[in-house]
Design a protein around this motif. Structure first.
Motif, PDB file in Angstrom:
ATOM      1  N   LEU A  43       0.864  -1.213  -0.058  1.00 16.56           N
ATOM      2  CA  LEU A  43       0.079  -0.097  -0.083  1.00 16.56           C
ATOM      3  C   LEU A  43       0.999   1.232   0.037  1.00 16.56           C
ATOM      4  CD1 LEU A  43      -2.915  -1.114   2.458  1.00 16.56           C
ATOM      5  CD2 LEU A  43      -3.026  -0.834  -0.067  1.00 16.56           C
ATOM      6  N   LEU A  44       2.015   1.095   0.841  1.00 20.61           N
ATOM      7  CA  LEU A  44       2.835   2.417   0.793  1.00 20.61           C
ATOM      8  C   LEU A  44       3.550   2.715  -0.570  1.00 20.61           C
ATOM      9  CD1 LEU A  44       4.183   4.634   2.254  1.00 20.61           C
ATOM     10  CD2 LEU A  44       6.001   3.092   2.998  1.00 20.61           C
ATOM     11  N   GLY A  45       3.804   1.592  -1.174  1.00 19.17           N
ATOM     12  CA  GLY A  45       4.436   1.740  -2.587  1.00 19.17           C
ATOM     13  C   GLY A  45       3.468   2.360  -3.371  1.00 19.17           C
ATOM     14  N   TRP A  46       2.213   1.701  -3.578  1.00 18.85           N
ATOM     15  CA  TRP A  46       1.172   2.361  -4.230  1.00 18.85           C
ATOM     16  C   TRP A  46       0.808   3.743  -4.211  1.00 18.85           C
ATOM     17  CZ3 TRP A  46      -3.417   4.243  -2.753  1.00 18.85           C
ATOM     18  CH2 TRP A  46      -4.279   4.477  -3.762  1.00 18.85           C
ATOM     19  N   PHE A  47       0.712   3.868  -2.832  1.00 22.70           N
ATOM     20  CA  PHE A  47       0.273   5.234  -2.500  1.00 22.70           C
ATOM     21  C   PHE A  47       1.146   6.073  -2.869  1.00 22.70           C
ATOM     22  CE2 PHE A  47       0.330   8.897   0.474  1.00 22.70           C
ATOM     23  CZ  PHE A  47      -0.866   9.386   0.289  1.00 22.70           C
ATOM     24  N   LEU A  48       2.513   6.155  -2.716  1.00 24.59           N
ATOM     25  CA  LEU A  48       3.672   7.236  -2.972  1.00 24.59           C
ATOM     26  C   LEU A  48       3.812   7.296  -4.499  1.00 24.59           C
ATOM     27  CD1 LEU A  48       6.349   6.419  -0.457  1.00 24.59           C
ATOM     28  CD2 LEU A  48       4.840   8.396  -0.417  1.00 24.59           C
ATOM     29  N   ALA A  49       3.615   6.259  -5.171  1.00 19.81           N
ATOM     30  CA  ALA A  49       3.665   6.382  -6.671  1.00 19.81           C
ATOM     31  C   ALA A  49       2.338   7.181  -7.202  1.00 19.81           C
ATOM     32  CB  ALA A  49       3.754   4.843  -7.366  1.00 19.81           C
ATOM     33  N   TRP A  50       1.438   6.830  -6.625  1.00 18.17           N
ATOM     34  CA  TRP A  50       0.129   7.477  -7.091  1.00 18.17           C
ATOM     35  C   TRP A  50       0.119   9.022  -6.711  1.00 18.17           C
ATOM     36  CZ3 TRP A  50      -3.383   9.820  -3.807  1.00 18.17           C
ATOM     37  CH2 TRP A  50      -4.623  10.239  -4.458  1.00 18.17           C
ATOM     38  N   SER A  51       0.805   9.284  -5.629  1.00 18.33           N
ATOM     39  CA  SER A  51       0.931  10.745  -5.061  1.00 18.33           C
ATOM     40  C   SER A  51       1.912  11.584  -6.050  1.00 18.33           C
ATOM     41  CB  SER A  51       1.516  10.734  -3.587  1.00 18.33           C
ATOM     42  OG  SER A  51       0.356  10.299  -2.645  1.00 18.33           O
ATOM     43  N   VAL A  52       2.813  10.830  -6.546  1.00 20.90           N
ATOM     44  CA  VAL A  52       3.776  11.584  -7.223  1.00 20.90           C
ATOM     45  C   VAL A  52       3.142  11.858  -8.638  1.00 20.90           C
ATOM     46  CG1 VAL A  52       5.939  11.067  -8.781  1.00 20.90           C
ATOM     47  CG2 VAL A  52       5.873  10.767  -6.250  1.00 20.90           C
ATOM     48  N   ARG A  53       2.532  10.695  -9.348  1.00 18.49           N
ATOM     49  CA  ARG A  53       1.727  10.861 -10.438  1.00 18.49           C
ATOM     50  C   ARG A  53       0.849  11.967 -10.305  1.00 18.49           C
ATOM     51  NH1 ARG A  53      -1.020   6.069 -11.228  1.00 18.49           N
ATOM     52  NH2 ARG A  53      -2.959   7.193 -10.730  1.00 18.49           N
ATOM     53  N   ARG A  54       0.212  12.025  -9.537  1.00 20.80           N
ATOM     54  CA  ARG A  54      -0.993  13.035  -9.199  1.00 20.80           C
ATOM     55  C   ARG A  54      -0.401  14.528  -9.164  1.00 20.80           C
ATOM     56  NH1 ARG A  54      -6.686  12.629  -7.911  1.00 20.80           N
ATOM     57  NH2 ARG A  54      -6.625  14.548  -6.506  1.00 20.80           N
ATOM     58  N   ARG A  55       0.693  14.515  -8.337  1.00 23.67           N
ATOM     59  CA  ARG A  55       1.455  15.741  -8.430  1.00 23.67           C
ATOM     60  C   ARG A  55       1.929  16.204  -9.693  1.00 23.67           C
ATOM     61  NH1 ARG A  55       6.604  15.756  -4.909  1.00 23.67           N
ATOM     62  NH2 ARG A  55       7.370  14.883  -6.407  1.00 23.67           N
ATOM     63  N   ARG A  56       2.529  15.291 -10.413  1.00 24.26           N
ATOM     64  CA  ARG A  56       2.993  15.730 -11.892  1.00 24.26           C
ATOM     65  C   ARG A  56       1.772  16.076 -12.896  1.00 24.26           C
ATOM     66  NH1 ARG A  56       7.080  10.761 -12.454  1.00 24.26           N
ATOM     67  NH2 ARG A  56       8.730  11.592 -11.190  1.00 24.26           N
ATOM     68  N   GLU A  57       0.603  15.364 -12.695  1.00 25.88           N
ATOM     69  CA  GLU A  57      -0.647  15.459 -13.492  1.00 25.88           C
ATOM     70  C   GLU A  57      -1.228  17.030 -12.997  1.00 25.88           C
ATOM     71  OE1 GLU A  57      -1.991  10.787 -14.210  1.00 25.88           O
ATOM     72  OE2 GLU A  57      -3.054  12.223 -12.941  1.00 25.88           O
ATOM     73  N   ARG A  58      -1.139  17.484 -11.961  1.00 28.11           N
ATOM     74  CA  ARG A  58      -1.780  18.625 -11.516  1.00 28.11           C
ATOM     75  C   ARG A  58      -0.954  19.701 -11.201  1.00 28.11           C
ATOM     76  NH1 ARG A  58      -6.873  16.856  -7.771  1.00 28.11           N
ATOM     77  NH2 ARG A  58      -7.784  15.369  -9.327  1.00 28.11           N
ATOM     78  N   GLY A  59       0.340  19.420 -11.032  1.00 30.00           N
ATOM     79  CA  GLY A  59       1.106  20.443 -10.913  1.00 30.00           C
ATOM     80  C   GLY A  59       1.430  20.960  -9.453  1.00 30.00           C
TER      81      GLY A  59
END
Length: 137
Positions: A43-59
């Protein structure tokens, strides 16, 4: 600080609930901890990757998200201190092979679960192309 405390209460409560649900006994305890830690690293791996992806998508990133979920919820859900105590107790009880298997298996499967979580959440290191250098959230 409040996000970590709130997340810690949620994760600690979830960990307690899993232990009660699986009716931890002294014999089952190491394997309950093992399962919780592997699930937590996934879950931590998924969450951190998801968070980074969202940050990149939304700025931008929600400033409370990582402290709340990664540090608070998942940090208190996973139980490193219990993992070490369980391995020590197994060895002290004469189950040295089981202790080594438990400790080695926990680390190996934890690493594998984190890698799977990262991949599910958006690819290696949160969605960076293979071979590219990624930044942490």
């Amino acid at each position: 600080m409040a996000a970590v405390a709130i997340g810690g209460a949620i994760g600690g409560g979830a960990r307690y609930g899993v232990g009660r649900l699986l009716a931890e006994s002294s014999a089952a305890s190491p394997w309950t901890t093992f399962a919780v830690n592997v699930l937590g690293t996934l879950l931590l791996g998924w969450f951190l990757a998801w968070s980074v992806r969202r940050r990149r998508e939304r700025g931008h990133a929600a400033s409370h998200r990582i402290p709340l979920v990664a540090t608070g919820v998942l940090g208190s859900f996973t139980t490193f201190s219990t993992f070490v105590l369980d391995a020590t107790e197994l060895a002290s009880a004469g189950h040295v092979v089981a202790s080594v298997a438990y400790a080695g298996g926990s680390v190996a499967l934890g690493l594998a679960a984190a890698a799977v979580g990262l991949r599910i959440g958006g690819g290696p290191a949160g969605g960076a192309p293979t071979g590219a250098k990624a930044t942490r959230p």
